[in-house]
Scaffold this motif. Structure first.
Motif, mmCIF file in Angstrom:
data_model
loop_
_atom_site.group_PDB
_atom_site.id
_atom_site.type_symbol
_atom_site.label_atom_id
_atom_site.label_comp_id
_atom_site.label_asym_id
_atom_site.label_seq_id
_atom_site.Cartn_x
_atom_site.Cartn_y
_atom_site.Cartn_z
ATOM 1 N N TYR A 92 0.827 -1.203 0.000
ATOM 2 C CA TYR A 92 0.000 0.000 0.000
ATOM 3 C C TYR A 92 0.863 1.256 0.000
ATOM 4 O O TYR A 92 1.891 1.332 0.680
ATOM 5 C CB TYR A 92 -0.919 0.035 1.225
ATOM 6 N N HIS A 93 0.384 2.268 -0.732
ATOM 7 C CA HIS A 93 1.077 3.545 -0.808
ATOM 8 C C HIS A 93 0.444 4.554 0.145
ATOM 9 O O HIS A 93 -0.535 4.275 0.839
ATOM 10 C CB HIS A 93 1.063 4.069 -2.240
ATOM 11 N N GLU A 96 -3.369 5.226 0.078
ATOM 12 C CA GLU A 96 -4.140 4.092 0.564
ATOM 13 C C GLU A 96 -4.041 3.986 2.083
ATOM 14 O O GLU A 96 -5.038 3.784 2.785
ATOM 15 C CB GLU A 96 -3.634 2.816 -0.097
ATOM 16 N N TYR A 99 -6.214 6.460 3.914
ATOM 17 C CA TYR A 99 -7.623 6.070 4.038
ATOM 18 C C TYR A 99 -7.820 5.141 5.232
ATOM 19 O O TYR A 99 -8.744 5.329 6.048
ATOM 20 C CB TYR A 99 -8.112 5.388 2.763
ATOM 21 N N TYR A 168 -8.712 -5.140 6.220
ATOM 22 C CA TYR A 168 -9.328 -4.387 5.128
ATOM 23 C C TYR A 168 -9.311 -5.199 3.843
ATOM 24 O O TYR A 168 -8.298 -5.797 3.486
ATOM 25 C CB TYR A 168 -8.631 -3.040 4.933
ATOM 26 N N SER A 170 -9.671 -5.677 -0.329
ATOM 27 C CA SER A 170 -8.862 -5.047 -1.371
ATOM 28 C C SER A 170 -9.484 -3.797 -1.947
ATOM 29 O O SER A 170 -8.789 -2.929 -2.466
ATOM 30 C CB SER A 170 -8.611 -6.049 -2.505
ATOM 31 N N ARG A 175 -14.974 1.395 -2.075
ATOM 32 C CA ARG A 175 -14.231 1.741 -0.870
ATOM 33 C C ARG A 175 -13.877 0.484 -0.073
ATOM 34 O O ARG A 175 -14.715 -0.384 0.149
ATOM 35 C CB ARG A 175 -15.103 2.681 -0.024
ATOM 36 N N SER A 176 -12.618 0.391 0.364
ATOM 37 C CA SER A 176 -12.186 -0.761 1.146
ATOM 38 C C SER A 176 -13.003 -0.862 2.428
ATOM 39 O O SER A 176 -13.318 0.142 3.067
ATOM 40 C CB SER A 176 -10.709 -0.648 1.481
#
Length: 514
Positions: A92-93, A96, A99, A168, A170, A175-176
């Motif tokens: 994840y960046h 992400e 969020y 979480y 994908s 929205r995750s």
């Protein structure tokens, strides 16, 4: 007489399986070994540090770090402190992660030193009180923060319905969502798998999976811990290391890619598997060719099972041959205590051998989606079954009536000209063709049919594919509405870190082709 309720904290459950001799080795890496006493004392220090922050029980710990024994101890410490563990995929960046931190509002965030420059401001902005680092070699500011913390800790009492972890999803279709797993969810599944898969104290698990996911953390690692079994801990799939360690191991869990890569090495044979009793595959479909080649090469049959973030494991091919055969293309019957049904759009069961929506019910099923009560209600039927989003078949020709086969995800279902097309059926035919290593079938927009069927195929090394001939052959094997209008050849299919083909990326890439 005063009755004291049992502690259902998942750590207490796992600890019940630890061997009496805490000085014996529990986990080993290439660099060092850790005893069962190390697990208890290090998780105690971490739990004491969490408690000392002053945040209340039930607070979240968000963790995005590389795999290490210390990362596993942190998970156990979170359980012991009565907090909630939030593992984040290392791929994840910043956007992400932002969020997830905004949604879960963790009190503590643990990241790598390389990510701290962007992760700490992000975490502080979302209310995190503490941000520390943890490195793959066991170093980092978290370990320094533990200095002076006691090596003993009274595990906090938790009930079965208390929250233990948030995983979480994908978020490929929106929205995750944070799947809330309770201590009861985790313990029921771990105990069931221990019984069904024959976990023993003398087992040695070859662990190469990531631990931000159900498979590596809740199925593999917790399975070994509950059994009091040793783990050989590798940071990732490494064929050289795997071949070196396999002869001393008894259990291995992996995604299909692991088995494909082992089979690609001629050194992988019966001798290298001489002490193995169980190979488990999951997280993505296992090709029948891989299943059969593995059995021919090793004399052993891979056990394929079916689970998901919201439920842990739901079904499993039998471990004990007396309970049935392990069948390629199936994920076996429901685990004890778990119920599985396949239904039509109106939630009524379909006939045996017919595809429909897979629904499950049992103590393994999650408590709902974090802060999404409406989404939670929508994903459960009026009579309490969870809608998995998978399309499956119970039974069929030559298959026992209670064995489940997964056809695909409902979001992958293709509706072309009013006909339902199940990608896995076509992929099975394509994968059996000469020269094809694997395939993925997707739906792309079409002005007349709504969607048209498209196939993306990967050739075997050195093979030359005749796409026109393949399409002609498909027309003799499948109904015309199932035959791909277009077939394209690629070097590899896009996959996530757990080996699942990312069909959403293929649909985006080929959206303009019909």
């Amino acid at each position: 007489m005063i009755l004291i309720a049992a502690n259902d904290n998942m750590y207490a459950v796992l600890q019940s399986g630890f061997p009496d001799d805490r000085r014996s080795v529990a986990l080993e890496t290439a660099e060092r070994s850790y005893t069962w006493q190390d697990i208890e004392s290090r998780s105690s220090q971490m739990a004491a540090w969490l408690a000392a922050t002053g945040a209340p029980a039930g607070s979240r710990v968000a963790v995005q770090v590389d795999k290490s024994p210390e990362a596993l101890f942190l998970y156990l410490a979170t359980l012991r402190a009565g907090w909630v563990y939030l593992p984040l995929n290392t791929a994840y960046h910043e956007a992400e992660v932002g969020y997830f931190l905004g949604d879960a509002e963790p009190a503590v965030v643990i990241c790598t030193e390389a990510a701290r420059s962007w992760c700490e401001p992000l975490a502080r902005r979302h209310g995190a009180q503490h941000v520390e680092t943890l490195e793959s070699d066991g170093g980092g500011s978290l370990m320094r923060a533990l200095e002076g913390q006691p090596g003993v800790f009274d595990t906090v009492h938790r009930g079965q319905d208390d929250l233990a972890a948030i995983l979480y999803t994908s978020g490929t279709t929106g929205r995750s969502k944070g799947a809330m797993l309770t201590h009861g969810n985790l313990s029921s599944n771990a105990r069931t798998l221990k019984a069904c898969w024959g976990w023993r104290p003398d087992d040695v698990l070859l662990h190469m999976l990531p631990i931000f996911h159900v498979h590596g953390l809740f199925v593999a690692a917790q399975g070994a811990l509950l059994a009091g079994a040793r783990m050989v801990w590798l940071p990732r799939l490494d064929i050289e290391l795997a071949l070196a360690q396999l002869p001393r191991c008894t259990v291995m869990m992996g995604v299909p890619t692991y088995y494909v890569r082992l089979l690609a090495d001629p050194r992988f044979n019966r001798e290298s598997c001489r002490n193995m009793r169980l190979f488990v595959s999951g997280s993505a479909p296992l090709l029948a060719d891989t299943f059969n080649e593995f059995r021919d090469r090793t004399g052993m049959t891979i056990l394929e099972r079916y689970g998901m973030s919201e439920t842990n494991m739901n079904t499993s091919n039998p471990y004990d041959p007396a309970r049935g055969e392990r069948l390629a293309g199936t994920v076996g019957p429901a685990l004890p205590g778990v119920a599985v049904r396949v239904v039509a759009d109106d939630d009524r069961p379909v006939a045996a051998g017919q595809p429909g929506h897979v629904q499950v019910r049992g103590p393994n099923v999650f408590a709902g989606y974090w802060r999404m009560p409406e989404k939670t209600r929508a994903e459960f039927t009026a009579d309490g079954w969870f809608r998995t989003g998978d399309i499956g078949v119970l039974g069929g020709p030559g298959i026992p009536h209670d064995y489940l086969s997964i056809v695909g995800r409902s979001k992958d279902l293709i509706i072309s000209g009013g006909y339902n097309v199940y990608p896995k059926e076509i992929e099975g035919v394509l994968d059996a063709m000469p020269g094809v290593l694997e395939s993925a079938v997707i739906g792309v927009p079409h002005p007349d049919f709504g969607e048209s069927v498209m196939a993306v195929v990967v050739p075997r090394e050195g093979a030359r594919l005749d796409l026109a001939a393949m399409q002609a052959r498909l027309k003799t094997l499948l109904a015309n509405f199932k035959v791909p209008k277009t077939i394209v050849e690629v070097r590899a299919l896009p996959r996530n870190t757990m080996g699942k083909v990312q069909k959403n990326r293929l649909r985006e890439q080929y959206a303009s082709r019909s």
